[in-house]
Each structure stands twice: as structure tokens, then as C-alpha cells.
Design a protein around this motif. Structure first.
Motif, short mmCIF file in Angstrom:
data_model
loop_
_atom_site.label_atom_id
_atom_site.label_comp_id
_atom_site.label_asym_id
_atom_site.label_seq_id
_atom_site.Cartn_x
_atom_site.Cartn_y
_atom_site.Cartn_z
N ASP A 1 1.20 -1.95 0.16
CA ASP A 1 -0.25 0.07 0.09
C ASP A 1 0.91 0.87 -0.08
N LYS A 2 1.88 1.60 0.54
CA LYS A 2 2.80 3.11 0.96
C LYS A 2 3.68 2.38 -0.30
N VAL A 3 4.06 2.66 -0.89
CA VAL A 3 5.73 2.55 -1.46
C VAL A 3 6.51 4.41 -1.76
N ALA A 4 6.97 3.85 -1.62
CA ALA A 4 7.91 5.83 -2.26
C ALA A 4 9.12 5.50 -3.07
N ILE A 5 9.90 7.05 -3.54
CA ILE A 5 10.69 6.79 -4.30
C ILE A 5 11.07 8.22 -3.69
N LEU A 6 12.61 8.03 -3.57
CA LEU A 6 13.47 8.94 -3.41
C LEU A 6 14.82 9.25 -4.31
N ASP A 7 14.13 9.77 -5.27
CA ASP A 7 15.00 11.15 -5.87
C ASP A 7 15.85 11.41 -5.55
N MET A 8 17.62 10.87 -5.14
CA MET A 8 18.72 11.41 -4.62
C MET A 8 19.78 12.26 -5.31
N ASP A 9 19.56 11.76 -6.24
CA ASP A 9 20.09 12.29 -8.07
C ASP A 9 20.25 13.93 -8.13
N ILE A 10 20.95 14.56 -7.42
CA ILE A 10 21.63 16.30 -7.50
C ILE A 10 22.49 16.17 -8.24
N PHE B 1 17.87 12.80 -17.22
CA PHE B 1 17.37 11.21 -16.40
C PHE B 1 17.13 10.64 -15.40
N ARG B 2 15.99 11.57 -14.62
CA ARG B 2 15.52 11.39 -12.88
C ARG B 2 14.98 11.17 -13.06
N SER B 3 14.39 10.57 -11.76
CA SER B 3 13.03 9.39 -11.65
C SER B 3 11.65 11.07 -11.53
N ARG B 4 12.14 12.20 -10.73
CA ARG B 4 11.33 13.47 -10.74
C ARG B 4 10.89 13.61 -12.01
N GLU B 5 11.40 13.46 -13.50
CA GLU B 5 10.30 13.64 -14.46
C GLU B 5 9.52 12.89 -14.96
N ARG B 6 9.28 12.08 -13.74
CA ARG B 6 7.91 10.95 -14.02
C ARG B 6 7.29 10.99 -12.31
N GLN B 7 7.78 12.13 -11.88
CA GLN B 7 6.24 12.63 -10.58
C GLN B 7 4.83 12.32 -10.47
N LEU C 1 -0.08 6.26 -9.33
CA LEU C 1 -0.24 5.25 -9.36
C LEU C 1 -0.36 5.36 -7.60
N GLY C 2 -0.04 6.44 -7.65
CA GLY C 2 -0.57 6.05 -5.62
C GLY C 2 1.12 6.36 -5.08
N ILE C 3 1.87 6.31 -5.88
CA ILE C 3 3.33 6.20 -4.97
C ILE C 3 4.00 7.51 -4.49
N THR C 4 4.47 7.55 -3.54
CA THR C 4 4.93 9.18 -3.07
C THR C 4 6.50 8.97 -3.84
N VAL C 5 6.81 10.11 -3.87
CA VAL C 5 7.89 11.13 -4.99
C VAL C 5 9.01 11.98 -3.90
N HIS C 6 10.29 11.98 -3.79
CA HIS C 6 10.69 13.10 -2.72
C HIS C 6 11.90 13.19 -3.48
N HIS C 7 11.68 14.70 -3.53
CA HIS C 7 13.40 15.14 -4.56
C HIS C 7 14.12 16.48 -3.07
N PRO D 1 9.17 8.61 5.00
CA PRO D 1 8.39 6.93 4.73
C PRO D 1 10.24 6.22 4.90
N LEU D 2 11.51 6.71 5.17
CA LEU D 2 12.51 6.09 5.99
C LEU D 2 12.43 5.59 7.30
N GLU D 3 11.56 6.97 8.07
CA GLU D 3 11.46 6.61 9.52
C GLU D 3 10.13 6.23 9.86
N ASN D 4 9.13 5.48 8.44
CA ASN D 4 7.39 4.83 8.49
C ASN D 4 7.98 3.84 8.29
#
Length: 237
Positions: free
Chosen positions: A37-46, A51-57, A63-69, A90-93
Motif C-alpha cells: 500500500d505504501k511505496v515511496a521513491i526518493l530521487d536523490m540524484d543531484i 534522466f531523473r525519476s522526478r521527471e515522471r513524478q 499510481l499512488g506512489i509517494t515521490v520525494h526530491h 518514509p525512511l522512518e515509517n
């Protein structure tokens, strides 16, 4: 044979520039969302503005995916060298499955040090190395080992598995996957870490399964990959 892979709650995806970390990361969170149910992607590419995942935020959030950048939280591709503190949520949860799309090489992986306290529990987190045997600096055993070593030294974390993502974009063939498989096997034997999976573009899966059966490659775990990140201009002939 296609087998399911099981990763830790937090998965850090590292590798050389152009290895396909982001494509794998996006595919993986979409796969995880079908199971959790709870899925997150962390775009840590600075480190790399392309071609960074935030481009498909927006696509992933639908789709219900949490996106952080970046700290600004915009669905943009500009290079803003700042990460949002909300990544900690999401790292703590413990209810979240988290995939971190990390920047290339040791320079890009340096960002992990900001959140390192979340990554030291090996029961909860693992760092996986994406290998593209068609990249000039990781097309040999020595080159791949060098990049793994520099990332481990920079982060103080150990690579716990390998992802063979050997490709040439839409020119990729089954032989490319097999080439990467052979390289990853050599890395695996040297470092005593498993080859977690071998990515394969969806339209090549059946051919790869046939070749594996013919060659007795029973340990080649196939990971069907959809190309979400490829811009439309790359499809033009």
C-alpha cells in the motif's frame, strides 16, 4: 525463468553514470506498488540533470506512489542541489517500502551520508549496484570493481547485490543481457555478493527465456523492464 525478487524495506540503487539506475528504480517502485500500500521513491540524484525519476513524478503519483526530491517539491528537471527533509518520513515509517534513486558514481552517492542513520541497519536496508557492461568504465571486471570500491568508500556502506542492466537503449539485444550476466557473475564471485536480477526489455523476455533454457542458465533471474524514462525523440527513426 522469471522469478520474483525480494528486497529489503529500503533499497539504495547506485551505479555508474548511464547504468540505468533511474529506469530500474521507477520500474521497481511500480512493481512494489502492486504488492504494498505504501511505496515511496526518493530521487536523490543531484549530480546529473538528465534522466531523473522526478521527471515522471505526476505519472507515479497517479499510481499512488509517494515521490520525494528537491527542497522545492516541483515536478521539474533543473539541477537544484538540495534535498527535501521530508525524505525522512518514509525512511522512518516502517510501513513504507522505499527505493532511493541515487546519483552516479561516488560523487553522486555522497548524498547518502546526509541520511546515513537510516541505512546502517542491514535487516532494513541494502545497497544494490546497477551494472551496465556496455558502459566504457564498467565493461570490465576491474572497472566495475573500481566503481563499487569508490562508492563503498564514499558512503561507508557495502554493496549487497548486483543488478545486471546491460543495455543499448532501443538497440538492446539478448546478447547484451548475457554479456552483462557474465560480467556480474565475475563480480559476484570476486565480492561474494549475489546477482539479484538481470533486466530485460519486455519484448525480449521470451527470447531470453528460450536462450537460457538452451544454454542451461537456470540461475539467470529475469526482470522484465519497461522503458518509462526514454524520451519520445529517442524512438524516432
Amino acid at each position: 525463468r522469471i522469478r520474483k525478487i525480494k528486497l529489503k524495506r529500503i533499497t539504495l540503487i547506485v551505479g555508474h553514470y548511464g547504468s540505468g539506475k533511474t529506469e530500474f528504480s521507477v520500474n521497481e517502485v511500480i512493481r512494489l506498488k502492486k504488492q504494498y500500500d505504501k511505496v515511496a521513491i526518493l530521487d536523490m540524484d543531484i549530480a546529473n540533470p538528465y534522466f531523473r525519476s522526478r521527471e515522471r513524478q505526476e505519472f507515479m503519483e497517479d499510481l499512488g506512489i509517494t515521490v520525494h526530491h528537491n527542497s522545492f517539491g516541483y515536478d521539474i528537471t533543473e539541477d537544484l542541489p538540495a534535498l527535501s527533509a521530508c525524505m525522512k518520513a518514509p525512511l522512518e515509517n516502517k510501513e513504507y517500502k522505499v527505493v532511493a534513486d541515487v546519483g552516479g558514481d561516488n560523487a553522486g552517492a555522497r548524498v547518502l551520508n546526509q541520511f546515513k542513520k537510516y541505512f546502517v541497519d542491514e535487516d532494513d536496508c541494502e545497497m544494490l549496484m546497477v551494472v551496465n557492461a556496455n558502459r566504457p568504465e564498467t565493461d570490465t571486471l576491474e572497472g566495475a570493481l573500481y566503481h563499487i570500491d569508490t562508492i563503498e568508500r564514499e558512503t561507508g556502506l557495502k554493496v549487497r547485490g548486483l543488478i545486471n542492466n546491460t543495455h543499448l537503449l532501443r538497440e538492446t539485444t539478448v546478447e547484451d543481457t548475457l554479456k552483462g550476466y557474465r560480467l556480474c557473475r565475475a563480480i559476484s564471485e570476486r565480492l561474494h555478493v549475489p546477482v539479484v536480477c538481470n533486466t530485460c526489455q519486455e519484448h525480449l523476455v521470451e527470447e531470453l527465456r528460450r536462450v537460457c533454457a538452451e544454454q542451461g542458465l537456470e540461475d539467470l533471474t529475469i526482470y522484465p523492464l519497461k522503458l518509462y524514462m526514454r524520451p519520445t525523440w529517442m524512438d524516432r527513426k
